[in-house]
Design an enzyme around this catalytic site. Structure first.
Site, PDB file in Angstrom:
ATOM      1  N   ASP A  24       0.820  -1.209   0.000  1.00 32.27           N
ATOM      2  CA  ASP A  24       0.000   0.000   0.000  1.00 32.27           C
ATOM      3  C   ASP A  24       0.855   1.261   0.000  1.00 32.27           C
ATOM      4  O   ASP A  24       1.166   1.824   1.044  1.00 32.27           O
ATOM      5  CB  ASP A  24      -0.928  -0.040   1.220  1.00 32.27           C
ATOM      6  CG  ASP A  24      -1.978   1.051   1.162  1.00 32.27           C
ATOM      7  OD1 ASP A  24      -1.881   1.904   0.267  1.00 32.27           O
ATOM      8  OD2 ASP A  24      -2.861   1.041   2.015  1.00 32.27           O
TER       9      ASP A  24
ATOM     10  N   SER B 296      -0.578   4.529   1.603  1.00 34.23           N
ATOM     11  CA  SER B 296      -0.417   4.641   3.052  1.00 34.23           C
ATOM     12  C   SER B 296       1.006   5.035   3.420  1.00 34.23           C
ATOM     13  O   SER B 296       1.212   5.885   4.285  1.00 34.23           O
ATOM     14  CB  SER B 296      -0.777   3.319   3.734  1.00 34.23           C
ATOM     15  OG  SER B 296      -2.165   3.127   3.675  1.00 34.23           O
TER      16      SER B 296
END
Lengths: 468, 549
Positions: free
Chosen positions: B135, B138
């Site tokens: 991710d 993030s």
């Protein structure tokens, strides 16, 4: 060939159902998985019923009578109605009533087998029928009485007949005698006599048990209903019944054991002891009247104390259930949490009339389950707690259990609320708890009494808090 | 397989898609890594470090684009004013991995489709727990949140922490963070670490615990409406809610010195939350950092890419927060990339696997065919909760510049489990003893029993049944000890329902085709047992539905 295949199929279906039942119980190990567990149980039951209806026994396929199918439909509707209507405070009654249905079903299945055709030919089947019917009858009448007691139709006080142990023994001997007669001669009246004795025994056993011990009684009846199903399995040569019954039986046995341990009493003491009355006798000599002065507190002051507090613990008991105060309590909790107070619930294992009763009530009122703690989890925190509110609980917060070796509840683990900075006890009246013993907690300097109906009292506090 | 790392062409972009450390891992895993010369200069990674890690340095970007099987970069490829595109060299059948924001950049997607290549957008990676290591949004948001505090501190003319000095008292700075996604949480943690008083606002009540766990104070409006949207993002709120929210912000504006806004709603311009009058209410010298600047900004006065002073308040609208910490940003992005490549099969088994939900979610173009948006993911929610848990500390792990609800929900503190104890050994011993006695008795009977009591078929069957019975008791014993005490009532009602299995006896008895005494009793038994089954299961369902956190 066809027959064999069909039997193998139903065996597989039964095995699947049994595994699903095990998974169902396993699912209950946490709140997250519990719903799935219940679903497994439903699927298992559906499989078992369908498999039974489509199977062949001894070469002949089953020919269900239309009335039988109607009974299934009717039973399902009735059951669903009961489940939908029952209030969470009536849960103990419902559970007891359902136990009695298992008992009566087992008795009827036993009689059906006996009445079928020429009756069972061999000794073994007759013994099994006899055992099945006896346990079933005992479960049936015991549960009915428990149901009436929990509903309040019959007094919760233990009924103790003189010489009751001898009475029990006589009934035991009588039923064994009749059992031998039935098994050898196949006399129907002997079976009927045995059933009657078991019915009386069921009533007698439950009658001797006092209100505070009801959680144990209910879980024991739960266990009996399982053993009944198991006995029916032996009778019908059906492994699924045996397995399922054994699962339920051991589950009920464990619950009874947990309840007994929570009260520091042996299971025998609960079953045969007639606890709750015997200690009353010595108390009749010594004044059981309140010893000391109690200090009152009013709603305004309590509200102020709550606003000053940092941490609050609420101890609910049967009184909360009776007054249906759980929603008021939840409101109180929300307001306090809104003020950034640490609010938690302390649940004693035998609080209420059913194992886990309080948890269900609080869940009904939407109290998050992660702030509902058990006795072992919270006891260490109580000394640092600012305010403890005891709602309709008595024996489970009684310091006599720890301080007074002569107390009838001596040694029972209790919530040590008196160690906190302020205990507010809400009670309807100055009467003693179910155990019929005085509670020194009420006279401790940290304790203040808030008399009145639990719901009204808490609602008043909530009203005051809303204005602040 | 050849992996190409190109230098970012956007001015001021300091990041690069792979750090030497990640190049080392890729080379070990069998990749041939081509790095454009000076690609890591902005992140303080000189070419020689890449060479030491096993990469080949390539002189021009064109060479990387044309020869690599997989090209990785950070920013979306740029469409130049002269009509060319940065990715024009991409070979048919090769793969491009980068941020892309396909919703905002339709022309770019169309342009890339002409290349007949595969395009994987790291910003489209589904937010499922398995995908956390991939991710990149993030990772970048986490950095942005931290950097926002640093930038604010740079413009703010006082301490963050309160001080008592001989020269007088300095009050601590008050920081308001709006939007507690990954970036917001990172900002809370960083501001708290500098000693400020931190407050945080979010429309999603579920993040309150996360804010508190980082030392922030959770602000909320008392209106029953959850801002929980899909995929963990926030949704747009009602007017009533927004009015209450604005009133709260105005009250805060008079108090706080630093405001950091991170609110994004997917697919929409950033909501305007910090209005001009709020900026006017703030004390001169205060700072507003708008992490949503790239999507239009949460503050009305934000100028994307710049720091401006309005009404004495500095409004920072930098759009390159993560890039300002190029060194660590490249390192984290490179690690995400390494995991993504691993997910796609690594150097040896590399393929575009449509069955892989991470790859499927991020795949925008497959051989030039549009594959975005992906079909809705399977239910992922419980999984997300579960695994985010472990991550929280690092956590300030952060959403895209968006308020992302990664909801690292605390597990129900195992309420009751520990106390459910094991079967006490004493009781277990007693059970063992009883079983042993019975077994011994049966054995004695079979071994030494009189010859006129031959072992009949019935006896064998009985023994079989007995074995099953004992085993079932043991299984039940083991299973039930694990039941949480709070669930004892549901346990009773469910076992109650299950013991309705006695219905099987009634069914068999009532199905002989006749209707005589035996059948009638069996039918009555069936009736009672079915009431039990239906009642027990349904009431359990009702009860369990009430348990909530």
């Amino acid at each position: 060939m066809e027959t064999l295949r069909s039997e193998a199929l139903s065996d597989v279906a039964y095995l699947t159902a049994a595994v699903l039942f095990i998974l169902s119980l396993r699912g209950l190990s946490s709140q997250e998985t519990a719903r799935r567990g219940n679903l497994y149980g439903i699927i298992g039951m559906a499989i078992a019923i369908v498999a039974t209806l489509t199977t062949t026994i001894g070469g002949a396929s089953l020919d269900p009578h239309p009335i039988l199918l109607a009974a299934i439909g009717g039973g399902a509707v009735l059951g669903a109605l009961m489940a939908a209507r029952v209030g969470m405070t009536q849960m103990p009654e419902l559970v007891a009533l359902l136990h009695s249905f298992v008992g009566v079903a087992a008795v009827l299945v036993g009689y059906s087998l006996e009445l079928h055709g020429d009756g069972p030919g061999d000794l073994k089947t007759r013994i099994e029928i006899y055992i099945d019917v006896l346990i079933g009858a005992l479960t049936f009448t015991g549960s009915i009485l428990a149901f009436l007691k929990l509903r309040g139709s019959v007094s919760g006080r233990p009924t103790l007949l003189p010489m009751r142990h001898w009475f029990n023994l006589a009934m035991l001997v009588g039923s064994v005698g009749l059992g031998v007669l039935y098994a050898r001669e196949g006399e129907l009246w002997a079976l009927a006599g045995g059933t009657a004795i078991a019915c009386v025994l069921g009533v007698h056993l439950v009658a001797a048990i006092g209100g505070a011990d009801m959680p144990v009684v209910v879980s024991m009846l739960n266990s009996y209903s399982g053993w009944t199903a198991s006995a029916a399995g032996f009778m019908l040569d059906n492994d699924l019944l045996i397995v399922t019954g054994a699962l339920v039986g051991s589950s009920g046995a464990i619950l009874s054991y947990i309840m007994c341990r929570a009260m520091n009493r042996s299971i025998w003491n609960v079953i045969f002891g007639g606890f709750g009355a015997e200690p009353a006798k010595p108390a009749a000599g010594a004044p059981a009247a309140p010893q000391g002065e109690v200090a009152d507190i009013d709603h305004e002051t309590l509200a102020t104390k709550l606003l000053e507090a940092k941490s609050v613990v609420i101890v609910p008991g049967y009184g909360m259930a009776v007054a249906r105060a759980q929603h008021a309590v939840r409101e109180l909790t929300e307001i306090l949490r809104g003020h950034d107070k640490l609010v938690r619930f302390a649940i004693h294992p035998v609080a209420g009339r059913l194992p886990g009763h309080m948890n269900v009530l609080l869940a009904e009122a939407n109290v998050p389950y992660d702030i509902v703690l058990e006795m072992d989890e919270i006891n260490a925190d109580l000394p640092s707690t600012d305010v403890v509110i005891v709602i309709g609980a008595n024996d489970i917060v009684n310091p006599a259990a720890e301080d007074d070796p002569t107390s009838p509840i001596a040694g029972m683990p209790v919530l040590q609320v008196w160690k906190s900075k302020l205990v507010v006890v809400n009670k309807r009246s100055r009467a003693t708890g179910y155990a019929g013993i005085d509670n020194p907690l009420f006279y401790k300097p940290v304790t203040k009494m808030l008399f009145g109906d639990a719901r009204q009292a808490i609602e008043k506090v909530v009203t005051v808090l809303r204005t602040r | 397989m050849k992996l190409g790392i190109v230098k970012e062409i956007r001015p001021d972009e300091r990041r690069v898609a792979a750090a030497p450390s990640t190049v080392g891992r890729l080379v070990k895993a069998g990749w041939t890594v081509l790095v454009e010369t000076d690609a890591g200069a902005g992140s303080s990674y000189p070419d020689r470090e890449y060479v030491a890690a096993g990469a080949q340095i390539v002189a021009t970007a064109a060479e990387v684009w044309t020869s690599a099987d997989v090209v990785a970069k950070v920013r979306p490829p740029e469409l130049r004013a002269d009509g060319t595109c940065e990715a024009d060299g991409l070979r048919a059948g090769a793969t491009l991995i980068s941020f892309l924001f396909p919703a905002q950049n339709p022309e770019l997607v169309a342009r890339l489709a002409e290349r007949k290549a595969h395009v994987v957008a790291v910003d489209c990676i589904p937010r499922i727990s398995r995908a956390q290591k991939v991710d990149a949004l993030s990772s970048m948001a986490n950095i942005a949140g931290y950097r926002a505090v640093v930038e604010a501190a740079n413009k703010f003319g006082s301490f963050f922490t309160g001080q008592f000095t001989a020269a007088g008292k300095v009050p601590p700075a008050k920081v308001l963070v709006i939007g507690a996604g990954v970036a917001g949480l990172a900002a809370i943690a960083a501001a708290k670490a500098l000693g400020a008083i931190v407050r945080a606002f979010d429309v999603r009540p579920s993040v309150a615990d996360q804010i508190k766990s980082l030392g922030g104070e959770f602000l909320t409006v008392h209106i029953e409406e959850s801002g929980e949207g899909q995929g963990g993002y926030a949704k747009e709120m009602s007017k009533e809610f927004i009015d209450a929210e604005m009133a709260l912000f105005r009250a805060q504006a008079k108090e706080v010195n630093i405001v950091i806004t991170t609110a994004l709603i997917p697919g929409k311009p950033a909501p305007k939350l910090w209005l001009t009058d709020m900026v006017q209410m703030m004390k001169p010298g205060s700072v507003v950092v708008d992490l949503a600047a790239e999507n239009g900004g949460n503050c009305e006065l934000t100028v994307p890419g710049q720091a401006v002073v309005e009404h004495g308040v500095t409004v920072i609208g930098y759009t390159d927060m993560a890039s300002r910490m190029g060194n660590v940003a490249s390192e984290l992005y490179g690690t995400n990339l390494w995991h993504l490549l691993d997910e796609m099969g690594g150097a040896t088994g590399y393929k575009i696997d449509l069955e892989n939900d991470i790859v499927r979610g991020a795949l925008v173009l497959e051989a030039g065919e549009k594959r975005w948006p992906p079909p809705p993911p399977k239910k992922v929610e419980p999984e997300v909760k579960e695994s985010r848990e472990g991550k929280l500390p690092a956590a300030a792990a952060a959403a895209p510049v968006a308020a992302k609800a990664d909801a690292p929900t605390k597990k129900p503190s195992g309420h009751g489990h520990g106390a459910a104890v094991q079967a006490p050994s004493k009781t277990a011993g007693m059970v063992m003893a009883i079983v042993g006695l019975i077994a011994a008795g049966a054995w004695m009977y079979l071994r030494y029993g009189s010859d006129d009591a031959p072992i009949s078929l019935g006896t064998t069957k009985l023994l079989q049944h007995f074995t099953v019975f004992v085993m079932a008791v043991f299984v039940g014993w083991q299973v039930v000890w694990n039941v949480a005490p709070a669930l004892h009532t549901p346990l009773m009602s469910v076992t109650n329902a299950i013991s309705g299995i006695i219905v099987v006896g009634g069914l068999i008895g009532g199905s002989s085709g006749h209707l005589e005494a035996a059948e009638i009793t069996a039918i009555a038994a069936t009736l009672f047992a079915t009431i039990n089954i239906a009642g027990g299961f349904l009431v359990t369902r009702r009860m369990l539905a009430m348990f909530r956190k």
